[in-house]
Motif scaffolding. Structure first.
Motif, PDB file in Angstrom:
ATOM      1  N   SER A  56       0.854  -1.182   0.000  1.00 60.88           N
ATOM      2  CA  SER A  56       0.000   0.000   0.000  1.00 60.88           C
ATOM      3  C   SER A  56       0.888   1.230   0.000  1.00 60.88           C
ATOM      4  O   SER A  56       2.095   1.154   0.234  1.00 60.88           O
ATOM      5  CB  SER A  56      -0.939  -0.013   1.218  1.00 60.88           C
ATOM      6  OG  SER A  56      -0.172  -0.007   2.413  1.00 60.88           O
ATOM      7  N   GLY A  57       0.273   2.349  -0.242  1.00 57.87           N
ATOM      8  CA  GLY A  57       1.012   3.597  -0.238  1.00 57.87           C
ATOM      9  C   GLY A  57       1.670   3.885  -1.577  1.00 57.87           C
ATOM     10  O   GLY A  57       1.534   3.150  -2.549  1.00 57.87           O
ATOM     11  N   LYS A  58       2.434   4.970  -1.616  1.00 60.56           N
ATOM     12  CA  LYS A  58       3.074   5.427  -2.846  1.00 60.56           C
ATOM     13  C   LYS A  58       4.453   4.797  -2.982  1.00 60.56           C
ATOM     14  O   LYS A  58       5.196   4.677  -2.010  1.00 60.56           O
ATOM     15  CB  LYS A  58       3.192   6.944  -2.842  1.00 60.56           C
ATOM     16  CG  LYS A  58       3.787   7.542  -4.117  1.00 60.56           C
ATOM     17  CD  LYS A  58       3.893   9.055  -4.030  1.00 60.56           C
ATOM     18  CE  LYS A  58       2.505   9.690  -3.958  1.00 60.56           C
ATOM     19  NZ  LYS A  58       2.603  11.178  -3.994  1.00 60.56           N
ATOM     20  N   MET A  59       4.764   4.366  -4.212  1.00 59.99           N
ATOM     21  CA  MET A  59       6.075   3.760  -4.487  1.00 59.99           C
ATOM     22  C   MET A  59       6.707   4.444  -5.695  1.00 59.99           C
ATOM     23  O   MET A  59       6.060   4.655  -6.722  1.00 59.99           O
ATOM     24  CB  MET A  59       5.940   2.254  -4.774  1.00 59.99           C
ATOM     25  CG  MET A  59       7.274   1.590  -5.150  1.00 59.99           C
ATOM     26  SD  MET A  59       7.109  -0.139  -5.648  1.00 59.99           S
ATOM     27  CE  MET A  59       6.708  -0.878  -4.075  1.00 59.99           C
ATOM     28  N   TYR A  60       7.981   4.790  -5.536  1.00 61.98           N
ATOM     29  CA  TYR A  60       8.787   5.264  -6.658  1.00 61.98           C
ATOM     30  C   TYR A  60       9.565   4.065  -7.185  1.00 61.98           C
ATOM     31  O   TYR A  60      10.269   3.395  -6.436  1.00 61.98           O
ATOM     32  CB  TYR A  60       9.760   6.351  -6.198  1.00 61.98           C
ATOM     33  CG  TYR A  60       9.095   7.606  -5.681  1.00 61.98           C
ATOM     34  CD1 TYR A  60       8.908   8.709  -6.499  1.00 61.98           C
ATOM     35  CD2 TYR A  60       8.651   7.686  -4.355  1.00 61.98           C
ATOM     36  CE1 TYR A  60       8.308   9.865  -6.022  1.00 61.98           C
ATOM     37  CE2 TYR A  60       8.049   8.827  -3.873  1.00 61.98           C
ATOM     38  CZ  TYR A  60       7.880   9.919  -4.710  1.00 61.98           C
ATOM     39  OH  TYR A  60       7.287  11.048  -4.233  1.00 61.98           O
ATOM     40  N   TYR A  61       9.447   3.813  -8.459  1.00 62.83           N
ATOM     41  CA  TYR A  61      10.024   2.580  -9.003  1.00 62.83           C
ATOM     42  C   TYR A  61      10.632   2.859 -10.383  1.00 62.83           C
ATOM     43  O   TYR A  61      10.028   3.541 -11.224  1.00 62.83           O
ATOM     44  CB  TYR A  61       8.941   1.502  -9.138  1.00 62.83           C
ATOM     45  CG  TYR A  61       9.485   0.108  -9.244  1.00 62.83           C
ATOM     46  CD1 TYR A  61       9.866  -0.595  -8.110  1.00 62.83           C
ATOM     47  CD2 TYR A  61       9.636  -0.522 -10.476  1.00 62.83           C
ATOM     48  CE1 TYR A  61      10.361  -1.876  -8.184  1.00 62.83           C
ATOM     49  CE2 TYR A  61      10.140  -1.806 -10.565  1.00 62.83           C
ATOM     50  CZ  TYR A  61      10.496  -2.481  -9.408  1.00 62.83           C
ATOM     51  OH  TYR A  61      10.998  -3.753  -9.498  1.00 62.83           O
ATOM     52  N   GLU A  62      11.850   2.358 -10.591  1.00 63.29           N
ATOM     53  CA  GLU A  62      12.467   2.448 -11.911  1.00 63.29           C
ATOM     54  C   GLU A  62      12.838   1.041 -12.370  1.00 63.29           C
ATOM     55  O   GLU A  62      13.229   0.193 -11.561  1.00 63.29           O
ATOM     56  CB  GLU A  62      13.695   3.355 -11.889  1.00 63.29           C
ATOM     57  CG  GLU A  62      14.862   2.872 -11.037  1.00 63.29           C
ATOM     58  CD  GLU A  62      16.057   3.805 -11.130  1.00 63.29           C
ATOM     59  OE1 GLU A  62      15.896   4.933 -11.625  1.00 63.29           O
ATOM     60  OE2 GLU A  62      17.159   3.396 -10.711  1.00 63.29           O
TER      61      GLU A  62
END
Length: 659
Positions: A239-245
C-alpha cells in the motif's frame, strides 16, 4: 570400438597371417576415428608400451615415466585398478584421468578402459590392454553448459535488483526473492501459478505487448488508490506510494519472434525520500551559516562514534575520497583502485556508478557493494554508499558527496533470513499440495463407497447386492492406492526416503519386478522381457529401482489392450538404462508436456494413468541422480527411457548378443 572388440582384433592379428599393411591401416583408421590411443602393460616388467596410430610400439615407459603423463592422484587410482585386475579381483576397469600439457595450464581429459590382453597357460594375466579415449571436448562442453545454467540461476536469485520474467504471452512465469519483498509477496509459488499478466501491472500497463522493445521506465504508483479488479490479489500486500524504476528487455529468436520478457527494477522510494531529506537538510544548512562550525564538530563526533565515513567523488579528477572528518580527507582512490576493491561480481556495478557520476548525473546514488576487504571475523565487508550531487554557483555538478556505512551485519542477517524464509515456504507448499491432492482426488472413490453403502439401507433388489459390494471394494482399492501414493510422494518431497546403494545382480531381479508390474496385463498382449546379460552386478538401490520398473510396467499394461509390451535393460558408460515400450493407447499430444505433473487433466478431464505414477517415477529417478524421457504417439504406443548412474562390478553378456 569396445574393449572386447579390440581384444578380438589383436588376437586375430596374431593368429591369422593377414597382410600386415592391411592390419595397420585398419587399426590406424579405428584409432583416428574414435580419438583413441592404445598402450600395453606388461605385468612381469611393469612397463608400459604406448602404440602409435599405425599400431607399432612407439615408446616404452617405466612406471615413473608413464605416471608423469597424467595427474598424480588420477594415475594412482588407475594403478590401483590395474593391480586389482592383475590379482584377479576384477576383469576390466574404466577410469578417468587428467593430463596437463607441458608449459601450459590446459588440461586434457581421458577415459581409459583396461582389460586383459594375454594370459599364460594357467590362465593368469600376463599383459593388459589400455584403450585411451580423449573426452576433452565432451568434458568442456558439459562444463560450459553447467556454467551457463549456474550463472542464470545465480544472477536471477542473488541479484540486488527485482527480477521478473514473463513469457511470450505476457504471463508471469518467475520472480526472484527481492521482487517478492518489494511487492509484499508472501507466497511466491502462488503468484507464479496465478497467470498474472504484464498488462495488469500498473507500472507497465501502457506498454503494447506486440510492439514491445527495450524500455526504461520510471513510475510513481499509489497502491492505495490502484487496487482495481485486474491487479488486486490476495498474494500481494502493498500500500502507499512507491517510486520505481525498471528496464524491460524482450527476448526474441532468430526470426524476430517474441520468446519472453525480462523486467529488472528496484524500489527507489527510500532513495527519493532520502534525497528529499538531504535537499531539505542542505537548504537548512545554507541558512544556518553562523552555526556551521558547531554542525561540523557534531558531525565529526557522530562519525567517530558510529563508524560512518564521509565520501566525495570529483568527476573532473576521477578521484574518490573517504574521510571520518569533514575538514580533511584521509584516503584517496583512483577509479581503477575503487573497481579492484570490489569483488569480481560487483566490479561492473562499481564501474557503472562511476560512469554515471563522470557524466554528471543529477540523481542521487545509493549502492551496496561487496568488497575484497575482510573484517576481524574473516567476512568480506559490505559497504553502503549514499551520495548526492553537489552543485556550484552556476548550477553545475561539481562533486558528489555522501556517506559510506559498513552494513556487513545487516546483509548477513538478511541472507540468513532469506534462507530460513525459503525453507518455511517450501514446507508450507508441501502441506498445501498434500491437502489439495487429498481433497480433490479422494472425493470420487470416497463418494462411491458412501453412495453404494447407503443403497444397502435403501429399498433394493437383493440380486444387486453383489454388484454394490464389488463397487465398494473397487472404490476402496482405488482410495487405498491414492492414499499410499500421496503419502509416498509426500515422503519423497520431504526427503524422508533413504536412498542406499548395494551390490545387486540385476540380471536375477529384473524379471521379478517386471512380472509384478505386468500381472494385470491383457491376455491379448504379448510380453517381451529381454535379458542381455547372464550376470550384471551393479551398485544400485534395488528397492527404489524395482519400484520404478514395476510402476512403468503397470502403466504399460493398463494402457495396452492388445499388441506387445517390451521391457529391456542395458549397462553402458556408467549408467543403467531401462526401456519400457508398448503399442497401447499412447498419450495425447496436448498431455505429453505435462505427464510428470501431479494429477494433471486435459480439457476433457482425462488424466494420465493414476495421476501419480509418472511423478513418483520421475522423483525417484532424480533423487538417484538419473534422468527420464518419454516419447508417445496417440493411438500407437509409448516408450519410456530411464537412466540411473551406477558402477558395474561384474558383467557378462550373453553370447548371442556379443556376436
Amino acid at each position: 570400438m569396445s574393449i572386447s572388440a579390440l581384444n578380438h582384433f589383436f588376437k586375430r592379428s596374431h593368429s591369422i597371417p593377414e597382410d600386415k599393411t592391411m592390419q595397420k591401416a585398419r587399426l590406424a583408421l579405428t584409432l583416428k576415428t574414435g580419438k583413441l590411443q592404445l598402450w600395453f602393460y606388461h605385468i612381469a616388467s611393469r612397463h608400459y608400451f604406448l602404440l602409435s596410430e599405425e599400431g607399432t610400439h612407439e615408446r616404452e615407459y617405466n612406471p615413473i615415466e608413464f605416471a608423469q603423463l597424467f595427474d598424480r592422484d588420477d594415475f594412482e587410482v588407475m594403478r590401483s585398478q590395474i593391480f586389482d585386475i592383475c590379482e584377479g579381483r576384477r576383469e576390466t576397469a574404466v577410469v578417468s584421468l587428467r593430463s596437463f600439457a607441458e608449459k601450459s595450464e590446459k588440461c586434457n581429459h581421458y577415459r581409459i578402459s583396461i582389460s586383459i590382453a594375454n594370459r599364460d597357460s594357467q590362465g593368469r594375466p600376463t599383459a593388459l590392454l589400455g584403450v585411451q579415449h580423449d573426452v576433452t571436448d565432451e568434458f568442456r562442453r558439459q562444463q560450459e553448459t553447467d556454467r551457463l545454467l549456474m550463472r542464470y540461476r545465480t544472477v536471477f536469485e542473488s541479484s540486488l535488483m527485482d527480477m521478473i520474467y514473463y513469457d511470450k504471452d505476457g504471463v508471469l512465469r518467475d520472480i526472484n526473492g527481492r521482487a517478492c519483498n518489494t511487492f509484499g509477496v508472501d507466497n511466491r509459488q502462488s503468484v507464479i501459478n496465478g497467470n498474472y499478466l504484464l498488462q495488469d501491472n500498473p507500472m507497465f500497463s501502457g506498454l503494447p505487448l506486440d510492439k514491445i522493445e527495450d524500455t526504461r521506465t520510471s513510475s510513481i504508483v499509489d497502491f492505495s488508490h490502484n487496487q482495481n479488479e485486474k491487479n488486486k490479489t490476495d498474494e500481494v500486500h502493498i500500500s502507499g506510494k512507491m517510486y520505481y524504476e525498471s528496464t524491460i528487455n524482450p527476448i526474441r529468436n532468430e526470426k524476430g519472434e517474441l520468446e519472453g520478457i525480462y523486467m529488472a527494477g528496484r524500489n527507489i522510494s527510500e532513495m527519493v525520500e532520502s534525497f528529499h531529506r538531504q535537499q531539505e537538510g542542505t537548504r537548512k544548512l545554507m541558512k544556518a551559516t553562523k552555526d556551521i562550525e558547531q554542525y561540523i564538530a557534531n558531525i565529526n563526533y557522530a562519525l567517530r562514534v558510529s563508524d560512518v565515513r564521509l565520501v566525495n567523488y570529483y568527476p573532473k579528477s576521477y578521484t574518490f575520497e573517504i574521510s571520518n572528518n569533514v575538514n580533511q580527507g584521509q584516503l584517496h582512490f583512483s577509479q581503477l583502485r575503487c573497481i579492484r576493491l570490489a569483488t569480481p561480481r560487483f566490479r561492473r556495478t562499481v564501474n557503472s556508478v562511476l560512469n554515471r557520476m563522470d557524466h554528471f548525473t543529477r540523481h542521487a546514488i545509493t549502492q551496496v557493494i561487496e568488497t575484497e576487504i575482510r573484517d576481524k571475523k574473516g567476512r568480506q565487508i559490505w559497504l553502503q554508499f549514499n551520495m548526492v550531487p553537489m552543485l556550484d554557483a552556476e548550477g553545475k555538478v561539481e562533486r558528489y558527496f555522501g556517506m559510506c556505512r559498513n552494513v556487513t551485519e545487516m546483509v548477513e542477517t538478511e541472507q540468513q533470513l532469506a534462507v530460513e524464509t525459503k525453507k518455511a515456504k517450501e514446507t508450507e507448499l508441501l502441506k498445501q499440495a498434500f491437502l489439495t491432492n487429498m481433497s480433490y482426488e479422494i472425493r470420487t472413490p470416497l463418494n462411491n463407497v458412501l453412495g453404494f453403502a447407503k443403497m444397502f439401507n435403501a429399498k433394493h433388489d437383493e440380486a444387486e447386492e453383489p454388484f454394490f459390494a464389488e463397487q465398494i471394494k473397487s472404490s476402496t482399492d482405488i482410495l487405498l492406492t491414492l492414499v499410499n501414493d500421496i503419502l509416498y510422494l509426500s515422503r519423497l518431497d520431504a526427503h524422508m526416503e533413504e536412498f542406499k546403494k548395494d551390490e545387486v545382480d540385476f540380471a536375477l531381479i529384473f524379471d521379478g519386478y517386471c512380472q509384478r508390474g505386468l500381472k494385470d496385463a491383457s491376455p491379448d498382449v504379448k510380453i517381451n522381457i529381454e535379458h542381455p546379460y547372464n550376470c550384471l552386478v551393479i551398485d544400485i538401490d534395488e528397492t527404489h529401482v524395482g519400484n520404478i520398473i514395476q510402476r512403468l510396467c503397470s502403466i504399460a499394461s493398463k494402457e495396452t489392450q492388445q499388441g506387445t509390451i517390451t521391457v529391456r535393460y542395458e549397462y553402458r558408460y556408467g549408467e543403467l538404462s531401462i526401456k519400457v515400450e508398448d503399442t497401447g493407447n499412447g498419450i495425447q499430444s496436448d498431455m505429453l508436456p505435462y505427464v510428470f505433473d501431479r494429477f494433471y487433466r486435459n480439457e476433457q478431464g482425462k488424466m494420465c494413468g493414476t495421476g501419480l505414477d509418472l511423478p513418483i517415477v520421475q522423483t525417484l529417478v532424480q533423487n538417484m541422480g538419473g534422468s527420464i524421457d518419454i516419447q508417445s504417439e496417440f493411438g500407437k504406443g509409448t516408450t519410456v527411457w530411464v537412466s540411473i548412474p551406477c558402477t558395474a562390478l561384474t558383467q557378462e553378456k550373453k553370447r548371442e548378443l556379443d556376436s
